[in-house]
Write a protein that holds these residues in place. Structure first.
Motif, PDB file in Angstrom:
ATOM      1  N   ASP A  45      28.208  -1.432   2.932  1.00  0.00           N
ATOM      2  CA  ASP A  45      27.221  -0.373   2.687  1.00  0.00           C
ATOM      3  C   ASP A  45      26.184  -0.866   1.677  1.00  0.00           C
ATOM      4  OD1 ASP A  45      25.900   2.031   1.974  1.00  0.00           O
ATOM      5  OD2 ASP A  45      27.494   2.557   0.560  1.00  0.00           O
ATOM      6  N   PHE A  46      24.972  -1.207   2.175  1.00  0.00           N
ATOM      7  CA  PHE A  46      23.867  -1.545   1.275  1.00  0.00           C
ATOM      8  C   PHE A  46      23.174  -0.239   0.900  1.00  0.00           C
ATOM      9  CE2 PHE A  46      24.464  -5.603   3.460  1.00  0.00           C
ATOM     10  CZ  PHE A  46      24.485  -6.472   2.374  1.00  0.00           C
ATOM     11  N   THR A  47      23.230   0.100  -0.361  1.00  0.00           N
ATOM     12  CA  THR A  47      22.772   1.413  -0.805  1.00  0.00           C
ATOM     13  C   THR A  47      21.961   1.271  -2.087  1.00  0.00           C
ATOM     14  OG1 THR A  47      23.549   3.648  -1.348  1.00  0.00           O
ATOM     15  CG2 THR A  47      24.917   1.817  -2.099  1.00  0.00           C
ATOM     16  N   GLY A  48      21.599   2.396  -2.683  1.00  0.00           N
ATOM     17  CA  GLY A  48      20.832   2.385  -3.928  1.00  0.00           C
ATOM     18  C   GLY A  48      21.064   3.670  -4.691  1.00  0.00           C
ATOM     19  N   TRP A  49      21.021   3.584  -6.002  1.00  0.00           N
ATOM     20  CA  TRP A  49      21.195   4.786  -6.818  1.00  0.00           C
ATOM     21  C   TRP A  49      20.087   5.802  -6.552  1.00  0.00           C
ATOM     22  CZ3 TRP A  49      25.719   5.436  -8.891  1.00  0.00           C
ATOM     23  CH2 TRP A  49      26.481   4.345  -9.306  1.00  0.00           C
ATOM     24  N   ALA A  50      18.885   5.335  -6.303  1.00  0.00           N
ATOM     25  CA  ALA A  50      17.745   6.233  -6.106  1.00  0.00           C
ATOM     26  C   ALA A  50      17.367   6.365  -4.635  1.00  0.00           C
ATOM     27  CB  ALA A  50      16.538   5.734  -6.905  1.00  0.00           C
ATOM     28  N   CYS A  51      18.293   6.047  -3.735  1.00  0.00           N
ATOM     29  CA  CYS A  51      18.021   6.091  -2.296  1.00  0.00           C
ATOM     30  C   CYS A  51      18.323   7.486  -1.746  1.00  0.00           C
ATOM     31  CB  CYS A  51      18.868   5.032  -1.590  1.00  0.00           C
ATOM     32  SG  CYS A  51      18.812   5.111   0.208  1.00  0.00           S
ATOM     33  N   VAL A  52      17.287   8.214  -1.365  1.00  0.00           N
ATOM     34  CA  VAL A  52      17.449   9.585  -0.869  1.00  0.00           C
ATOM     35  C   VAL A  52      18.264   9.618   0.420  1.00  0.00           C
ATOM     36  CG1 VAL A  52      16.222  11.576   0.073  1.00  0.00           C
ATOM     37  CG2 VAL A  52      15.346  10.421  -1.956  1.00  0.00           C
ATOM     38  N   ASN A  53      17.917   8.762   1.380  1.00  0.00           N
ATOM     39  CA  ASN A  53      18.610   8.793   2.659  1.00  0.00           C
ATOM     40  C   ASN A  53      20.049   8.304   2.554  1.00  0.00           C
ATOM     41  OD1 ASN A  53      16.575   9.943   4.122  1.00  0.00           O
ATOM     42  ND2 ASN A  53      15.673   8.018   4.771  1.00  0.00           N
ATOM     43  N   CYS A  54      20.342   7.490   1.531  1.00  0.00           N
ATOM     44  CA  CYS A  54      21.743   7.103   1.293  1.00  0.00           C
ATOM     45  C   CYS A  54      22.564   8.334   0.930  1.00  0.00           C
ATOM     46  CB  CYS A  54      21.824   6.073   0.164  1.00  0.00           C
ATOM     47  SG  CYS A  54      20.903   4.545   0.479  1.00  0.00           S
ATOM     48  N   LYS A  92      21.812  11.432   1.671  1.00  0.00           N
ATOM     49  CA  LYS A  92      21.882  12.310   2.838  1.00  0.00           C
ATOM     50  C   LYS A  92      22.987  11.856   3.783  1.00  0.00           C
ATOM     51  CE  LYS A  92      17.057  13.851   2.929  1.00  0.00           C
ATOM     52  NZ  LYS A  92      15.784  13.828   3.698  1.00  0.00           N
ATOM     53  N   MET A  93      23.070  10.546   3.990  1.00  0.00           N
ATOM     54  CA  MET A  93      24.129  10.022   4.858  1.00  0.00           C
ATOM     55  C   MET A  93      25.505  10.328   4.283  1.00  0.00           C
ATOM     56  SD  MET A  93      23.229   8.592   7.708  1.00  0.00           S
ATOM     57  CE  MET A  93      24.671   7.586   8.053  1.00  0.00           C
ATOM     58  N   GLU A  94      25.679  10.112   2.978  1.00  0.00           N
ATOM     59  CA  GLU A  94      26.979  10.330   2.353  1.00  0.00           C
ATOM     60  C   GLU A  94      27.386  11.799   2.386  1.00  0.00           C
ATOM     61  OE1 GLU A  94      26.054   6.637  -0.701  1.00  0.00           O
ATOM     62  OE2 GLU A  94      26.146   8.696  -1.451  1.00  0.00           O
ATOM     63  N   TRP A 112      28.899  11.181   6.172  1.00  0.00           N
ATOM     64  CA  TRP A 112      30.210  10.688   5.731  1.00  0.00           C
ATOM     65  C   TRP A 112      31.190  11.828   5.460  1.00  0.00           C
ATOM     66  CZ3 TRP A 112      30.027   5.948   1.930  1.00  0.00           C
ATOM     67  CH2 TRP A 112      29.369   4.878   2.560  1.00  0.00           C
ATOM     68  N   SER A 113      30.691  12.960   5.005  1.00  0.00           N
ATOM     69  CA  SER A 113      31.574  14.082   4.655  1.00  0.00           C
ATOM     70  C   SER A 113      32.137  14.797   5.873  1.00  0.00           C
ATOM     71  CB  SER A 113      30.813  15.084   3.784  1.00  0.00           C
ATOM     72  OG  SER A 113      29.727  15.651   4.514  1.00  0.00           O
ATOM     73  N   GLN A 161      21.372   2.276  10.384  1.00  0.00           N
ATOM     74  CA  GLN A 161      20.800   2.819   9.159  1.00  0.00           C
ATOM     75  C   GLN A 161      20.989   4.332   9.133  1.00  0.00           C
ATOM     76  OE1 GLN A 161      17.143   0.048   9.765  1.00  0.00           O
ATOM     77  NE2 GLN A 161      17.226   0.430   7.584  1.00  0.00           N
ATOM     78  N   TYR A 162      19.922   5.074   8.983  1.00  0.00           N
ATOM     79  CA  TYR A 162      20.007   6.526   8.867  1.00  0.00           C
ATOM     80  C   TYR A 162      20.171   7.138  10.253  1.00  0.00           C
ATOM     81  CZ  TYR A 162      18.664  11.266   7.415  1.00  0.00           C
ATOM     82  OH  TYR A 162      18.648  12.609   7.162  1.00  0.00           O
ATOM     83  N   THR A 163      21.299   7.788  10.512  1.00  0.00           N
ATOM     84  CA  THR A 163      21.556   8.328  11.837  1.00  0.00           C
ATOM     85  C   THR A 163      22.367   9.619  11.714  1.00  0.00           C
ATOM     86  OG1 THR A 163      22.381   7.754  14.035  1.00  0.00           O
ATOM     87  CG2 THR A 163      23.654   6.954  12.148  1.00  0.00           C
ATOM     88  N   ASP A 164      22.858  10.149  12.837  1.00  0.00           N
ATOM     89  CA  ASP A 164      23.563  11.433  12.807  1.00  0.00           C
ATOM     90  C   ASP A 164      25.077  11.245  12.895  1.00  0.00           C
ATOM     91  OD1 ASP A 164      24.295  11.172  15.607  1.00  0.00           O
ATOM     92  OD2 ASP A 164      22.231  11.728  16.082  1.00  0.00           O
TER      93      ASP A 164
END
Length: 659
Positions: free
Chosen positions: A536-545, A547-549, A553-554, A635-638
């Motif tokens: 998982d390539f992510t970022g602390w300030a990544c909005v879409n990360c 959203k995905m989580e 992910w939930s 990347q960002y998906t459903d």
């Protein structure tokens, strides 16, 4: 001038370009073949990244810029023998320039024979100017220092030491089935919808700007001017439509400098979302914008600018005069539109994809919303009678915008805290501030307090009461979410992640999952447990990360798969923590550029680029413990697509284990 026009055309069509970090879209090399004591063959070879192309020297005039070689010293120290020959090219008709263009894909090879005029010439300097394009065209220069004796030439003064080379080599993975990474398209629809979302936000911002005191009173005045002063009704309608077109054009042109920055370094704009000091600067700017909406001061551009534009529109007349009228509107209305445009810029830095492209889409949407009333009311002047009268309601609109600017400001402060790992602005504190803001907004709308520019106290309108109830309801929703009586999924990406909490400090992984923040540690654990890896390539300030989580992910279809079947390795590419001194090193890219790797984020960002040729987040890869790629990268998906992707990767891993 021609180069600038071609660049602008490319920028206009740049709607899908994914920013790349340090990975050059082309890598060049050269070699020398000796024919005789006085004759040599110079070969220049470019490896072109997939999806990009470079134009031939002999592409048709009137189209994109051709490649151009400059041989320094030619005619004096040596002479060119014949023309520069090229490898196989592709011809394709360009609808933009209406000519057949010639270009290279994958590889470009140029060959030039030379004959020495002076026997002591041992080194030749050659410059190549070319355009490399992928919907957007980037002009580049390549400098070759050619040694006729076959000696190597180091372009940079800085040298990479042996220790750095060892650390850099350790970043490069020996991936198996790497070709699978680029076969998926789960993110494509989301990326396109993201661009439309930014356009929609810009359009909404333009509609809101229409309701402000700086713009709304100008609608009937301007439309009346065009319909009554033009002499003919048809001409008046044409002029009003042209006026609207120029408004859209002006706001689009405001985004062009960001494209120019982006062509120099595709990550200049994206750093806004991850740089601590830029986030703090945005926080202060939005606070400043908010208090201007509250009426404590007014943001205005110099009045001389508006006077000059207004004077020019009168003197010049015609199409150009209408353009200056539109420019006058943009300048005069800045006190109301400026903060909204600032919010639009802020939202584009938080969105997925190319920031400059997002900003252009938002600016066009904003300009279109501003322009539509002038064209529509010119076509249907009777509608002017249905417009509400200007009044105190416009001041209320500005105050509501002021509270929204304040809420947005604290998002940037939250970004700075997350990226800096300060541990101060936890989720509960962020939500508490938003609760206070929306409760205060509700109290203002219900008339409990006033601001300096409010007019005489009047009976509350139905609309004001309605918005007040909405604000209060949103405050209650935030309170319930803070105490976990409900989820706050609609705030995914805005509020700090759920694990960044005062009460959940023991686990800083998303959703309480077990995760590794170091790749090697995670791989070692996967080998021990014989489980596949979710990288998982992510970022602390990544909005879409976020959203995905919090949204994907939930979900019950996804969460058990990640928790029970995979080893999760989350690498934060914007982590500003410095690496221990002994782990810092210099990394040299294939282009020759050298970058100092001093922070955790720089290490994992470089790791992502050199192994997966990607720079955006979120970016997910499925690997076996022995580094075999199990599926395409997404990347960002459903939820459905992501669950199917995880199950498919798990099935492939189990099949490989049974062989």
């Amino acid at each position: 001038m021609r180069k600038l026009l071609v660049l602008l055309f490319g920028l206009w069509f740049a709607i899908n370009l994914q920013a790349q970090t340090d990975a050059e879209p082309s890598v060049w090399s050269h070699q020398v073949n000796k024919i005789s004591d006085t004759e040599y063959e110079l070969v220049f070879k470019g490896q072109i990244m997939e999806g990009w192309h470079v134009y031939s020297q002999y592409t048709a005039e009137g189209g994109s810029l051709p490649s151009e070689f400059t041989f320094e010293g030619a005619g004096k120290d040596y002479e060119l023998v014949g023309k520069t020959e090229e490898s196989e090219t592709i011809k394709e008709y360009s609808d933009i320039f209406e000519v057949e263009e010639t270009f290279f894909k994958g590889e470009a090879i140029f060959t030039q024979k030379i004959k020495l005029l002076k026997q002591d010439v041992r080194q030749i300097t050659v410059n190549l100017f070319y355009q490399i394009c992928k919907e957007v065209c980037i002009p580049k220069d390549e400098l070759f220092q050619v040694s006729l004796d076959g000696d190597s030439f180091v372009a940079e003064d800085k040298q990479v030491d042996a220790a750095s080379m060892t650390k850099a080599a350790a970043l490069k993975l020996n991936l198996k089935n790497k070709h699978l990474l680029n076969q998926g398209d789960l993110s494509e629809a989301k990326e396109k919808s993201g661009l439309w979302m930014i356009f929609g936000l810009g359009f909404l911002g333009g509609l809101i700007a229409l309701l402000t005191p700086c713009v709304f009173p100008m609608i009937p005045l301007t439309v009346s001017f065009f319909t009554k002063q033009s002499g003919q009704k048809t001409k008046g309608i044409t002029n009003a439509i042209l006026y609207g077109f120029f408004i859209v054009l002006i706001y689009f042109l405001l985004s062009l400098p960001f494209h120019l920055f982006d062509s120099i370094d595709s990550q200049i704009l994206n750093t806004i979302a991850t740089n601590i000091w830029l986030n703090l600067l945005f926080f202060l700017i939005f606070i400043f914008f908010a208090f201007s909406f509250f009426g404590y001061y007014e943001l205005t551009l110099p009045s001389s600018w508006a006077n000059k534009m207004d004077s020019a529109s009168t003197k010049v007349g015609g199409f150009l005069g209408i353009f200056f009228m539109a420019l006058t509107l943009a300048i005069v209305s800045f006190s109301c539109t400026g903060p909204i445009l600032g919010g639009l810029l802020g939202s584009t830095t938080l969105a997925e994809g190319n920031v400059a492209t997002n900003l252009s889409a938002g600016m066009v949407g904003f300009g279109l919303a501003l322009a539509l009333p002038f064209a529509l009311f010119a076509l249907f002047p009777a509608w002017l009678n249905s417009l509400p009268k200007s009044g105190g309601w416009m001041t209320t609109v500005k105050v509501v915008l002021g509270f929204l600017e304040l809420a947005f400001a604290f998002k940037f402060l939250s970004n700075a805290d997350l990226v800096g790992n300060w541990g101060i602005f936890k989720r509960e504190i962020f939500l508490g501030i938003w609760i206070v803001l929306f409760v205060l907004l509700a109290l203002y709308l219900f008339g409990f307090f006033r601001f300096p520019h409010d007019g005489p106290k009047q009976k509350l309108s139905v609309g004001r009461r309605f918005v007040g109830v909405l604000s209060a309801a949103f405050g209650v929703y935030l309170i319930l979410g803070t105490f976990n009586f409900t989820n706050l999924k609609i705030l995914s990406g805005f509020a700090p992640p759920d694990f960044y909490s005062i009460t959940k400090s023991e686990n800083d992984c998303p959703l309480g999952l077990d995760c590794f923040k170091d790749f090697e540690e995670g791989v070692a654990y996967a080998q021990e447990k014989n489980k596949p890896i979710l990288l998982d390539f992510t970022g602390w300030a990544c909005v879409n990360c976020r959203k995905m989580e919090e949204n994907v992910w939930s979900d019950s279809k996804v969460y058990p798969l990640i928790k029970d079947e995979y080893v999760l390795i989350s690498l934060y590419v914007d982590d500003r923590k410095e690496l221990p001194q002994g782990e810092q090193f210099d990394f040299q890219y294939e282009s020759g550029r050298i970058k100092n790797i001093a922070t955790i984020g720089q290490k994992w960002g470089t790791f992502q680029t050199i192994n997966f040729n990607a720079a955006s987040q979120p970016y997910y890869v499925l690997l076996s413990p022995n580094l075999e790629v199990l599926n395409d990268a997404v990347q960002y998906t459903d939820v459905e697509a992501y669950a199917d992707w995880l199950r498919s990767g798990l099935e492939k891993y189990q099949l490989s284990m049974n062989k």
